[in-house]
Design a protein around this motif. Structure first.
Motif, PDB file in Angstrom:
ATOM      1  N   LEU A   4      -9.778  12.254   2.202  1.00 32.59           N
ATOM      2  CA  LEU A   4     -10.409  11.321   2.744  1.00 32.59           C
ATOM      3  C   LEU A   4     -11.700  12.215   3.647  1.00 32.59           C
ATOM      4  CD1 LEU A   4      -7.594   8.424   4.219  1.00 32.59           C
ATOM      5  CD2 LEU A   4      -9.094   8.704   1.756  1.00 32.59           C
ATOM      6  N   GLU A   6     -14.948  11.218   6.110  1.00 34.94           N
ATOM      7  CA  GLU A   6     -15.791  10.836   6.639  1.00 34.94           C
ATOM      8  C   GLU A   6     -17.059  11.078   6.529  1.00 34.94           C
ATOM      9  OE1 GLU A   6     -11.616   9.982   7.912  1.00 34.94           O
ATOM     10  OE2 GLU A   6     -13.031  12.218   8.199  1.00 34.94           O
ATOM     11  N   CYS A  22     -16.659   6.666   3.107  1.00 39.10           N
ATOM     12  CA  CYS A  22     -15.043   7.841   2.571  1.00 39.10           C
ATOM     13  C   CYS A  22     -15.048   7.939   1.758  1.00 39.10           C
ATOM     14  CB  CYS A  22     -14.151   6.723   3.650  1.00 39.10           C
ATOM     15  SG  CYS A  22     -12.837   7.567   3.525  1.00 39.10           S
ATOM     16  N   TRP A  36     -10.000   1.432   8.082  1.00 39.22           N
ATOM     17  CA  TRP A  36     -10.798   2.016   9.247  1.00 39.22           C
ATOM     18  C   TRP A  36     -10.537   1.908  10.038  1.00 39.22           C
ATOM     19  CZ3 TRP A  36     -14.483   5.359   8.030  1.00 39.22           C
ATOM     20  CH2 TRP A  36     -14.775   5.944   7.198  1.00 39.22           C
ATOM     21  N   SER A  78     -14.777   5.906  -2.487  1.00 40.06           N
ATOM     22  CA  SER A  78     -15.362   5.201  -2.134  1.00 40.06           C
ATOM     23  C   SER A  78     -15.333   3.589  -0.917  1.00 40.06           C
ATOM     24  CB  SER A  78     -16.862   5.799  -1.788  1.00 40.06           C
ATOM     25  OG  SER A  78     -17.410   4.917  -2.613  1.00 40.06           O
ATOM     26  N   CYS A  96     -10.674   7.372   7.959  1.00 41.15           N
ATOM     27  CA  CYS A  96     -10.853   6.248   7.068  1.00 41.15           C
ATOM     28  C   CYS A  96      -9.400   6.883   7.068  1.00 41.15           C
ATOM     29  CB  CYS A  96     -11.433   7.193   5.997  1.00 41.15           C
ATOM     30  SG  CYS A  96     -11.635   6.317   4.600  1.00 41.15           S
ATOM     31  N   GLY A 114      -7.975   9.940   7.303  1.00 40.36           N
ATOM     32  CA  GLY A 114      -9.133  11.930   6.779  1.00 40.36           C
ATOM     33  C   GLY A 114      -9.077  12.391   8.235  1.00 40.36           C
TER      34      GLY A 114
END
Length: 123
Positions: A4, A6, A22, A36, A78, A96, A114
């Motif tokens: 992931l 961001e 993301c 998130w 996304s 993310c 992420g």
């Protein structure tokens, strides 16, 4: 494991808006919960928003409800977070996240992250 990435963080004045995005590199992304989280120094990571793949059900932390909106684009793998009327308390590193789930996503289901993008709200 889905990767992931961001983007979209930055600095904004109180009352301003930002959009975080993301992107994932795996279609596994399209089959699970997306969300998130944010973290500030000295505190744990807290859930901000999530969206379930099956029902499309969204969940928000009470502090952002009515100001933030999460959406996902399965075709582009996304997920976005639209943040409006930002406050200084929204400052933090935003991550993310992905986790297993179908019609409902609890904060505890997320286990892939992420690297994060910084959001700073200050006058």
């Amino acid at each position: 494991q889905a990767q992931l990435v961001e983007s979209g963080g930055g600095s904004v004045q109180p009352g301003g808006s930002l959009k975080l995005s993301c992107a994932a590199d795996s279609w596994k992304f399209a089959m699970g919960c997306l969300g998130w989280f944010r973290q500030v120094p000295g505190k744990g990571r807290e859930g901000v928003a999530s969206i379930a793949p099956g029902s499309g059900r969204t969940e928000y932390d009470a502090s952002v409800r009515g100001r933030f909106t999460i959406s996902r684009n399965l075709g582009e793998k996304s997920v976005d977070l639209w943040m409006n009327d930002l406050k200084s308390d929204d400052t933090g590193m935003y991550y993310c996240a992905y986790g297993r789930g179908h019609d409902f996503c609890s904060w505890g289901t997320f286990d892939s992250w992420g690297r994060g993008t910084q959001v700073t709200v200050s006058s």
